[in-house]
Design a protein around this motif. Structure first.
Motif, PDB file in Angstrom:
ATOM      1  N   ARG A   5       0.828  -1.216   0.000  1.00  0.00           N
ATOM      2  CA  ARG A   5       0.000   0.000   0.000  1.00  0.00           C
ATOM      3  C   ARG A   5       0.856   1.256   0.000  1.00  0.00           C
ATOM      4  N   SER A   6       1.982   1.209   0.699  1.00  0.00           N
ATOM      5  CA  SER A   6       2.824   2.401   0.810  1.00  0.00           C
ATOM      6  C   SER A   6       3.886   2.468  -0.278  1.00  0.00           C
ATOM      7  N   ASN A   7       3.867   1.455  -1.167  1.00  0.00           N
ATOM      8  CA  ASN A   7       4.795   1.404  -2.307  1.00  0.00           C
ATOM      9  C   ASN A   7       6.258   1.435  -1.860  1.00  0.00           C
ATOM     10  N   ARG A   8       6.528   0.755  -0.767  1.00  0.00           N
ATOM     11  CA  ARG A   8       7.917   0.618  -0.301  1.00  0.00           C
ATOM     12  C   ARG A   8       8.454  -0.704  -0.870  1.00  0.00           C
ATOM     13  N   ARG A   9       9.411  -0.621  -1.761  1.00  0.00           N
ATOM     14  CA  ARG A   9       9.897  -1.815  -2.457  1.00  0.00           C
ATOM     15  C   ARG A   9      11.309  -2.210  -2.034  1.00  0.00           C
ATOM     16  N   ASN A  10      11.851  -1.546  -1.028  1.00  0.00           N
ATOM     17  CA  ASN A  10      13.240  -1.830  -0.649  1.00  0.00           C
ATOM     18  C   ASN A  10      13.334  -2.617   0.662  1.00  0.00           C
ATOM     19  N   VAL A  11      12.247  -3.313   1.033  1.00  0.00           N
ATOM     20  CA  VAL A  11      12.239  -4.118   2.269  1.00  0.00           C
ATOM     21  C   VAL A  11      11.865  -5.551   1.903  1.00  0.00           C
ATOM     22  N   GLN A  12      12.621  -6.515   2.412  1.00  0.00           N
ATOM     23  CA  GLN A  12      12.326  -7.927   2.192  1.00  0.00           C
ATOM     24  C   GLN A  12      11.912  -8.576   3.509  1.00  0.00           C
ATOM     25  N   ILE A  13      10.903  -9.440   3.433  1.00  0.00           N
ATOM     26  CA  ILE A  13      10.319 -10.039   4.638  1.00  0.00           C
ATOM     27  C   ILE A  13      10.488 -11.549   4.605  1.00  0.00           C
ATOM     28  N   MET A  14      10.808 -12.130   5.760  1.00  0.00           N
ATOM     29  CA  MET A  14      10.745 -13.575   5.945  1.00  0.00           C
ATOM     30  C   MET A  14       9.704 -13.857   7.013  1.00  0.00           C
ATOM     31  N   GLY A  15       8.749 -14.761   6.703  1.00  0.00           N
ATOM     32  CA  GLY A  15       7.684 -15.090   7.654  1.00  0.00           C
ATOM     33  C   GLY A  15       7.401 -16.574   7.673  1.00  0.00           C
ATOM     34  N   TYR A  16       6.304 -16.915   8.317  1.00  0.00           N
ATOM     35  CA  TYR A  16       5.918 -18.314   8.501  1.00  0.00           C
ATOM     36  C   TYR A  16       4.496 -18.551   8.009  1.00  0.00           C
ATOM     37  N   ASP A  17       4.280 -19.736   7.494  1.00  0.00           N
ATOM     38  CA  ASP A  17       2.966 -20.336   7.231  1.00  0.00           C
ATOM     39  C   ASP A  17       2.362 -19.914   5.895  1.00  0.00           C
ATOM     40  N   MET A  18       1.826 -20.944   5.247  1.00  0.00           N
ATOM     41  CA  MET A  18       1.259 -20.817   3.918  1.00  0.00           C
ATOM     42  C   MET A  18      -0.233 -20.490   3.996  1.00  0.00           C
ATOM     43  N   VAL A  19      -0.581 -19.427   4.740  1.00  0.00           N
ATOM     44  CA  VAL A  19      -1.960 -18.952   4.686  1.00  0.00           C
ATOM     45  C   VAL A  19      -2.103 -18.089   3.433  1.00  0.00           C
ATOM     46  N   SER A  20      -3.312 -17.940   2.941  1.00  0.00           N
ATOM     47  CA  SER A  20      -3.501 -17.353   1.616  1.00  0.00           C
ATOM     48  C   SER A  20      -3.012 -15.903   1.519  1.00  0.00           C
ATOM     49  N   LYS A  21      -3.176 -15.106   2.572  1.00  0.00           N
ATOM     50  CA  LYS A  21      -2.717 -13.714   2.521  1.00  0.00           C
ATOM     51  C   LYS A  21      -1.194 -13.647   2.434  1.00  0.00           C
ATOM     52  N   ASN A  22      -0.520 -14.530   3.160  1.00  0.00           N
ATOM     53  CA  ASN A  22       0.941 -14.585   3.041  1.00  0.00           C
ATOM     54  C   ASN A  22       1.351 -14.986   1.630  1.00  0.00           C
ATOM     55  N   ALA A  23       0.682 -16.010   1.097  1.00  0.00           N
ATOM     56  CA  ALA A  23       1.016 -16.495  -0.242  1.00  0.00           C
ATOM     57  C   ALA A  23       0.832 -15.396  -1.290  1.00  0.00           C
ATOM     58  N   GLU A  24      -0.225 -14.604  -1.156  1.00  0.00           N
ATOM     59  CA  GLU A  24      -0.466 -13.530  -2.115  1.00  0.00           C
ATOM     60  C   GLU A  24       0.627 -12.469  -2.036  1.00  0.00           C
ATOM     61  N   CYS A  25       1.094 -12.176  -0.826  1.00  0.00           N
ATOM     62  CA  CYS A  25       2.199 -11.219  -0.679  1.00  0.00           C
ATOM     63  C   CYS A  25       3.482 -11.762  -1.302  1.00  0.00           C
ATOM     64  N   VAL A  26       3.685 -13.076  -1.213  1.00  0.00           N
ATOM     65  CA  VAL A  26       4.839 -13.691  -1.871  1.00  0.00           C
ATOM     66  C   VAL A  26       4.729 -13.511  -3.387  1.00  0.00           C
ATOM     67  N   ARG A  27       3.540 -13.754  -3.919  1.00  0.00           N
ATOM     68  CA  ARG A  27       3.345 -13.615  -5.372  1.00  0.00           C
ATOM     69  C   ARG A  27       3.588 -12.179  -5.842  1.00  0.00           C
ATOM     70  N   GLN A  28       3.189 -11.209  -4.996  1.00  0.00           N
ATOM     71  CA  GLN A  28       3.348  -9.804  -5.382  1.00  0.00           C
ATOM     72  C   GLN A  28       4.715  -9.246  -5.004  1.00  0.00           C
ATOM     73  N   GLY A  29       5.516 -10.030  -4.299  1.00  0.00           N
ATOM     74  CA  GLY A  29       6.893  -9.632  -4.040  1.00  0.00           C
ATOM     75  C   GLY A  29       7.155  -8.895  -2.741  1.00  0.00           C
ATOM     76  N   SER A  30       6.122  -8.671  -1.906  1.00  0.00           N
ATOM     77  CA  SER A  30       6.375  -7.952  -0.650  1.00  0.00           C
ATOM     78  C   SER A  30       6.846  -8.872   0.462  1.00  0.00           C
ATOM     79  N   ILE A  31       6.633 -10.180   0.327  1.00  0.00           N
ATOM     80  CA  ILE A  31       7.252 -11.174   1.206  1.00  0.00           C
ATOM     81  C   ILE A  31       8.188 -11.999   0.339  1.00  0.00           C
ATOM     82  N   SER A  32       9.446 -12.097   0.760  1.00  0.00           N
ATOM     83  CA  SER A  32      10.439 -12.813  -0.036  1.00  0.00           C
ATOM     84  C   SER A  32      10.452 -14.300   0.248  1.00  0.00           C
ATOM     85  N   PHE A  33      10.270 -14.669   1.523  1.00  0.00           N
ATOM     86  CA  PHE A  33      10.360 -16.070   1.915  1.00  0.00           C
ATOM     87  C   PHE A  33       9.295 -16.413   2.947  1.00  0.00           C
ATOM     88  N   LEU A  34       8.762 -17.619   2.840  1.00  0.00           N
ATOM     89  CA  LEU A  34       7.903 -18.178   3.881  1.00  0.00           C
ATOM     90  C   LEU A  34       8.474 -19.523   4.303  1.00  0.00           C
TER      91      LEU A  34
END
Length: 354
Positions: free
Chosen positions: A275-304
């Motif tokens: 939402r804030s269009n910040r593209r210079n931060v990479q995230i590592m998180g846990y669990d394959m819930v659908s919202k996490n997966a969508e963030c992975v697809r869009q590139g805001s979460i790098s690893f789950l």
């Protein structure tokens, strides 16, 4: 010896009646010690193995399993647990297996005590428990041991409680692994953001505590000079509150480019970055819930890191079935695989049983 051993064959070899053999096989009374020994000797000589599936079906008994887990909102790891448990129930429907979910509030020992007391009143055949605090859980499990009710621990391993079995990740190793993977891409960073969700200063589970401990051990051993900055998002907060906290943090820490969290809510930060269009931060998180997966697809979460919640729920019910219905020997500790998901492989992740 015939391929299919009949009761008549056992009776002839042991020199007793068919009725006596039947009583021994089904552990019924009114069998003399001598007759029982003759039958057992014949069974050993014939290498007889009963068909437990057929016996269980013929018994026509119903089995009530209870699953006690934290009360949760949608898009959480616990949804996966429930789906897996119910799938295992459906798979064993012919054996009259029933699974009932019961919920307690995190950080509220009174609700845990109330739910467990109600569960005992239902006289369950087997129980799956996500533990609360050790002492509160021990009070419940002691009562289960007294009643001879088998139970499985899920998510957090407490060996002193002597469960039938445990399913979950080795959380310390998982956190250590997460640190190792993160620093492959963040090895030149001086600061790392650690996002937590807490209530009264406590994270939601022992598992999350152990993951953080493993992570900090890795960082201490290999990157002792990296500053780990905690960012606390209240467990019961709203999106607007989270956005305010995150915006203030990133505005005041422009040199932070990597975030890690040990819960299933990495998407809170991921969605904020989108939402804030910040593209210079990479995230590592846990669990394959659908919202996490969508963030992975869009590139805001790098690893789950996946922990197979669905498979854990399925395996817990299946294990109770194996132990109680089929009388099988059970593996006491079952660590789930530690798998890392990225944009390139997230859509190939199998959360279900094959």
């Amino acid at each position: 010896m015939p391929e299919k051993i009949r009761i008549k064959d056992i009776a002839e070899l042991s020199g007793v009646s068919v009725g006596t053999v039947d009583r021994v096989l089904h552990n019924r009374p009114n069998v003399s010690k001598t007759a029982r020994e003759k039958v057992e000797k014949a069974l050993k000589e014939m290498d007889y193995h009963p068909n437990m599936y057929a016996s269980a079906l013929a018994c026509n008994k119903s089995y009530n399993f209870y699953c006690i887990i934290p009360k949760h909102e949608a898009e959480a790891y616990w949804d996966e647990i429930e789906e897996g448990a119910m799938s295992a129930r459906d798979h064993r429907r012919d054996f009259n297996i029933k699974v009932k979910m019961m919920y307690y509030k995190r950080f509220n020992l009174e609700t845990f005590a109330k739910v467990t007391e109600e569960c005992l009143k239902q006289e369950p055949d087997g129980i799956i428990i996500v533990p609360s605090k050790l002492d509160a859980t021990r009070k419940f499990t002691d009562a289960l041991h007294e009643r001879g009710i088998p139970f499985i621990l899920l998510d957090s391993y407490m060996p002193d409680l002597k469960p039938l079995s445990f399913y979950g990740q080795d959380s310390f190793c998982s956190g250590y692994f997460a640190g190792k993977m993160l620093m492959l891409i963040a090895g030149k960073e001086s600061k790392i953001m650690l996002m937590k969700q807490t209530k009264n200063g406590n994270v939601a589970s022992k598992q999350q505590e152990n993951r953080e401990t493993g992570f900090r051990h890795y960082m201490h051993d290999h990157f002792p000079d990296v500053d780990i900055i905690d960012v606390d998002l209240p467990l019961d907060g709203e999106r607007e509150e989270y956005d305010t906290i995150l915006e203030e943090f990133f505005d005041s820490h422009p040199d932070v480019h990597h975030c890690i969290t040990f819960n299933s809510k990495a998407h809170i930060v991921g969605e904020f970055l989108l939402r804030s269009n910040r593209r210079n931060v990479q995230i590592m998180g846990y669990d394959m819930v659908s919202k996490n997966a969508e963030c992975v697809r869009q590139g805001s979460i790098s690893f789950l890191i996946a922990q197979h919640g669905y498979m854990q729920g399925y395996a817990c019910v299946q294990t109770l079935f194996d132990a109680i219905v089929l009388k099988k020997k059970i593996n006491p500790v079952n660590y789930m695989p530690i798998e890392i998901l990225t944009k390139e492989n997230v859509d190939f992740y199998r959360r279900t049983q094959l």
